[in-house]
Write a protein that holds these residues in place. Structure first.
Motif, PDB file in Angstrom:
ATOM      1  N   LEU A   9      19.987  -8.282  -3.929  1.00 34.77           N
ATOM      2  CA  LEU A   9      18.592  -8.017  -4.271  1.00 34.77           C
ATOM      3  C   LEU A   9      17.779  -7.658  -3.020  1.00 34.77           C
ATOM      4  O   LEU A   9      16.886  -6.802  -3.071  1.00 34.77           O
ATOM      5  CB  LEU A   9      17.982  -9.230  -4.974  1.00 34.77           C
ATOM      6  N   THR A  10      18.097  -8.322  -1.905  1.00 30.69           N
ATOM      7  CA  THR A  10      17.432  -8.009  -0.634  1.00 30.69           C
ATOM      8  C   THR A  10      17.660  -6.553  -0.254  1.00 30.69           C
ATOM      9  O   THR A  10      16.751  -5.869   0.239  1.00 30.69           O
ATOM     10  CB  THR A  10      17.962  -8.924   0.492  1.00 30.69           C
ATOM     11  N   MET A  11      18.883  -6.057  -0.503  1.00 30.18           N
ATOM     12  CA  MET A  11      19.200  -4.659  -0.204  1.00 30.18           C
ATOM     13  C   MET A  11      18.328  -3.716  -1.038  1.00 30.18           C
ATOM     14  O   MET A  11      17.870  -2.671  -0.546  1.00 30.18           O
ATOM     15  CB  MET A  11      20.682  -4.396  -0.450  1.00 30.18           C
ATOM     16  N   HIS A  12      18.066  -4.069  -2.295  1.00 31.33           N
ATOM     17  CA  HIS A  12      17.209  -3.239  -3.153  1.00 31.33           C
ATOM     18  C   HIS A  12      15.783  -3.187  -2.603  1.00 31.33           C
ATOM     19  O   HIS A  12      15.196  -2.104  -2.470  1.00 31.33           O
ATOM     20  CB  HIS A  12      17.178  -3.797  -4.578  1.00 31.33           C
ATOM     21  N   PHE A  13      15.239  -4.368  -2.280  1.00 30.00           N
ATOM     22  CA  PHE A  13      13.866  -4.411  -1.770  1.00 30.00           C
ATOM     23  C   PHE A  13      13.773  -3.724  -0.403  1.00 30.00           C
ATOM     24  O   PHE A  13      12.837  -2.967  -0.135  1.00 30.00           O
ATOM     25  CB  PHE A  13      13.378  -5.858  -1.671  1.00 30.00           C
ATOM     26  N   GLY A  14      14.762  -3.996   0.467  1.00 29.54           N
ATOM     27  CA  GLY A  14      14.745  -3.402   1.803  1.00 29.54           C
ATOM     28  C   GLY A  14      14.841  -1.892   1.769  1.00 29.54           C
ATOM     29  O   GLY A  14      14.125  -1.184   2.493  1.00 29.54           O
ATOM     30  N   ALA A  15      15.726  -1.373   0.915  1.00 25.18           N
ATOM     31  CA  ALA A  15      15.896   0.077   0.798  1.00 25.18           C
ATOM     32  C   ALA A  15      14.618   0.726   0.286  1.00 25.18           C
ATOM     33  O   ALA A  15      14.226   1.802   0.747  1.00 25.18           O
ATOM     34  CB  ALA A  15      17.066   0.394  -0.128  1.00 25.18           C
ATOM     35  N   HIS A  16      13.949   0.063  -0.651  1.00 25.99           N
ATOM     36  CA  HIS A  16      12.713   0.630  -1.200  1.00 25.99           C
ATOM     37  C   HIS A  16      11.599   0.628  -0.145  1.00 25.99           C
ATOM     38  O   HIS A  16      10.845   1.605  -0.032  1.00 25.99           O
ATOM     39  CB  HIS A  16      12.260  -0.163  -2.421  1.00 25.99           C
ATOM     40  N   LEU A  17      11.501  -0.446   0.615  1.00 26.66           N
ATOM     41  CA  LEU A  17      10.488  -0.512   1.676  1.00 26.66           C
ATOM     42  C   LEU A  17      10.687   0.620   2.677  1.00 26.66           C
ATOM     43  O   LEU A  17       9.734   1.244   3.136  1.00 26.66           O
ATOM     44  CB  LEU A  17      10.570  -1.865   2.395  1.00 26.66           C
ATOM     45  N   ARG A  18      11.965   0.876   3.003  1.00 24.35           N
ATOM     46  CA  ARG A  18      12.265   1.916   3.987  1.00 24.35           C
ATOM     47  C   ARG A  18      11.920   3.298   3.445  1.00 24.35           C
ATOM     48  O   ARG A  18      11.344   4.138   4.130  1.00 24.35           O
ATOM     49  CB  ARG A  18      13.756   1.840   4.361  1.00 24.35           C
ATOM     50  N   ARG A  19      12.290   3.552   2.171  1.00 26.70           N
ATOM     51  CA  ARG A  19      12.053   4.875   1.581  1.00 26.70           C
ATOM     52  C   ARG A  19      10.575   5.155   1.357  1.00 26.70           C
ATOM     53  O   ARG A  19      10.104   6.261   1.533  1.00 26.70           O
ATOM     54  CB  ARG A  19      12.796   5.009   0.245  1.00 26.70           C
ATOM     55  N   SER A  20       9.831   4.105   0.956  1.00 27.07           N
ATOM     56  CA  SER A  20       8.428   4.320   0.607  1.00 27.07           C
ATOM     57  C   SER A  20       7.499   4.209   1.807  1.00 27.07           C
ATOM     58  O   SER A  20       6.295   4.394   1.686  1.00 27.07           O
ATOM     59  CB  SER A  20       7.996   3.322  -0.481  1.00 27.07           C
ATOM     60  N   GLY A  21       8.061   3.880   2.972  1.00 25.58           N
ATOM     61  CA  GLY A  21       7.262   3.883   4.192  1.00 25.58           C
ATOM     62  C   GLY A  21       6.417   2.648   4.402  1.00 25.58           C
ATOM     63  O   GLY A  21       5.532   2.646   5.258  1.00 25.58           O
ATOM     64  N   ASN A  22       6.654   1.574   3.645  1.00 26.05           N
ATOM     65  CA  ASN A  22       5.929   0.328   3.891  1.00 26.05           C
ATOM     66  C   ASN A  22       6.355  -0.253   5.232  1.00 26.05           C
ATOM     67  O   ASN A  22       7.551  -0.401   5.498  1.00 26.05           O
ATOM     68  CB  ASN A  22       6.216  -0.698   2.790  1.00 26.05           C
ATOM     69  N   LYS A  23       5.396  -0.572   6.066  1.00 29.13           N
ATOM     70  CA  LYS A  23       5.719  -1.115   7.382  1.00 29.13           C
ATOM     71  C   LYS A  23       5.533  -2.628   7.371  1.00 29.13           C
ATOM     72  O   LYS A  23       4.591  -3.148   6.790  1.00 29.13           O
ATOM     73  CB  LYS A  23       4.833  -0.479   8.453  1.00 29.13           C
ATOM     74  N   LYS A  24       6.423  -3.275   8.074  1.00 27.69           N
ATOM     75  CA  LYS A  24       6.351  -4.738   8.136  1.00 27.69           C
ATOM     76  C   LYS A  24       5.313  -5.143   9.175  1.00 27.69           C
ATOM     77  O   LYS A  24       5.418  -4.778  10.345  1.00 27.69           O
ATOM     78  CB  LYS A  24       7.729  -5.308   8.506  1.00 27.69           C
ATOM     79  N   GLY A  25       4.296  -5.859   8.762  1.00 30.52           N
ATOM     80  CA  GLY A  25       3.285  -6.318   9.704  1.00 30.52           C
ATOM     81  C   GLY A  25       3.699  -7.634  10.323  1.00 30.52           C
ATOM     82  O   GLY A  25       4.461  -8.401   9.744  1.00 30.52           O
ATOM     83  N   VAL A  26       3.218  -7.892  11.527  1.00 27.82           N
ATOM     84  CA  VAL A  26       3.509  -9.149  12.206  1.00 27.82           C
ATOM     85  C   VAL A  26       2.240  -9.977  12.252  1.00 27.82           C
ATOM     86  O   VAL A  26       1.207  -9.527  12.746  1.00 27.82           O
ATOM     87  CB  VAL A  26       4.036  -8.893  13.633  1.00 27.82           C
ATOM     88  N   VAL A  27       2.287 -11.166  11.701  1.00 27.08           N
ATOM     89  CA  VAL A  27       1.135 -12.065  11.711  1.00 27.08           C
ATOM     90  C   VAL A  27       1.404 -13.167  12.725  1.00 27.08           C
ATOM     91  O   VAL A  27       2.406 -13.867  12.648  1.00 27.08           O
ATOM     92  CB  VAL A  27       0.903 -12.672  10.300  1.00 27.08           C
TER      93      VAL A  27
END
Length: 291
Positions: free
Chosen positions: A263-281
């Motif tokens: 499931l992590t692979m599904h979410f990770g792949a989608h984040l990468r394709r859709s351009g969502n950037k991981k923010g650092v808090v």
């Protein structure tokens, strides 16, 4: 007896059993006590096995070191050798650990003389398979019901050829709703808004459609990339694991770390394709006691 096995006090065991009751209740299983027969877990035998295999996977390193002393290791080894012969005759290779866990389960159910009937599965796919013939050949001491159960385990651990025979429309609606809820929960926990959510929902729906019977029957399915994914993407894995808790609650069955990794692979792949950037808090934790 449990206090002896675990080298702890009786009170510790009693407190632990309260935790056991709470955990089992999540899956509609109940720990009961009777004066003459002691403790037992009641309700659906298939669900009991699914939960057993889930928790077995968490302590498998202790089992392999022969530190869990209520397991008959000689019988486990005997079962494992026969399962390895089946693997050789099938000319395939199961994910490491799969056959060993099944060998442990076979040993336990032989001792308990239990039985688990398979429902909602097209039985013809099971009984006509080479796996079923080999189970009959190497485990004639098991009942035909048990032979079918372990055939299902072997089949589902390498390919998805067993289909649920429930009402398709009813199942589709339920799974689509489940996929949508998982995406919403992921957004809430990750504090982001995903792009192209429908695409992700559709992919999760397809995944759940092929995985649902694995959850229900406690199919032993390893993921060789699970540890690598957890180590490489710890934040994403952790969030997905929390999302999986809602999935587990909805279907009433435990979700393994191997499945969380998929499931992590599904979410990770989608984040990468859709351009969502991981923010650092950046967070500062202040504790008044200095610990």
């Amino acid at each position: 007896k449990l206090a002896e096995i675990c080298f702890v006090s009786r009170n510790t065991i009693l407190n632990d059993l309260k935790t056991v009751k709470t955990e089992l209740a999540k899956y509609n299983l109940w720990l009961v006590y009777e004066n003459k027969s002691g403790y037992s877990i009641v309700n659906c035998s298939i669900k009991k096995r699914a939960v057993f295999l889930y928790y077995l996977s968490l302590i498998i390193h202790l089992v392999k070191q022969r530190l869990v002393n209520f397991i008959d290791y000689e019988d486990v080894q005997f079962n494992f050798e026969k399962l390895s012969k089946i693997e050789t005759e099938l000319k395939i290779e199961y994910v490491e650990g799969t056959l060993f866990q099944l060998a442990v389960l076979i040993s336990v159910i032989k001792r308990k003389n239990s039985s688990a009937e398979i429902y909602n599965i097209e039985e013809q796919n099971i009984t006509k398979s080479l796996e079923y013939q080999l189970m009959q050949k190497y485990f004639p001491e098991l009942s035909s019901t048990e032979q079918r159960y372990f055939t299902l385990q072997l089949l589902a651990s390498r390919l998805q050829m067993v289909r649920l025979s429930e009402s398709k429309n009813k199942q589709d609606t339920s799974l689509m709703s489940l996929a949508q809820n998982m995406v919403q929960e992921f957004e809430r926990l990750a504090c982001i808004e995903l792009n192209n959510k429908k695409e992700l929902v559709d992919k999760l729906f397809i995944h759940l459609n092929s995985s649902l019977y694995r959850y229900r029957y406690g199919i032993v399915e390893g993921n060789p990339l699970a540890r690598e994914i957890e180590n490489s993407y710890p934040e994403l894995f952790h969030i997905t694991k929390k999302v999986s808790e809602s999935l587990s609650k909805a279907i009433g069955y435990p979700i393994t770390n191997g499945e969380v990794a998929y499931l992590t692979m599904h979410f990770g792949a989608h984040l990468r394709r859709s351009g969502n950037k991981k923010g650092v808090v950046r967070v500062l934790l202040v504790c008044p006691s200095g610990i």
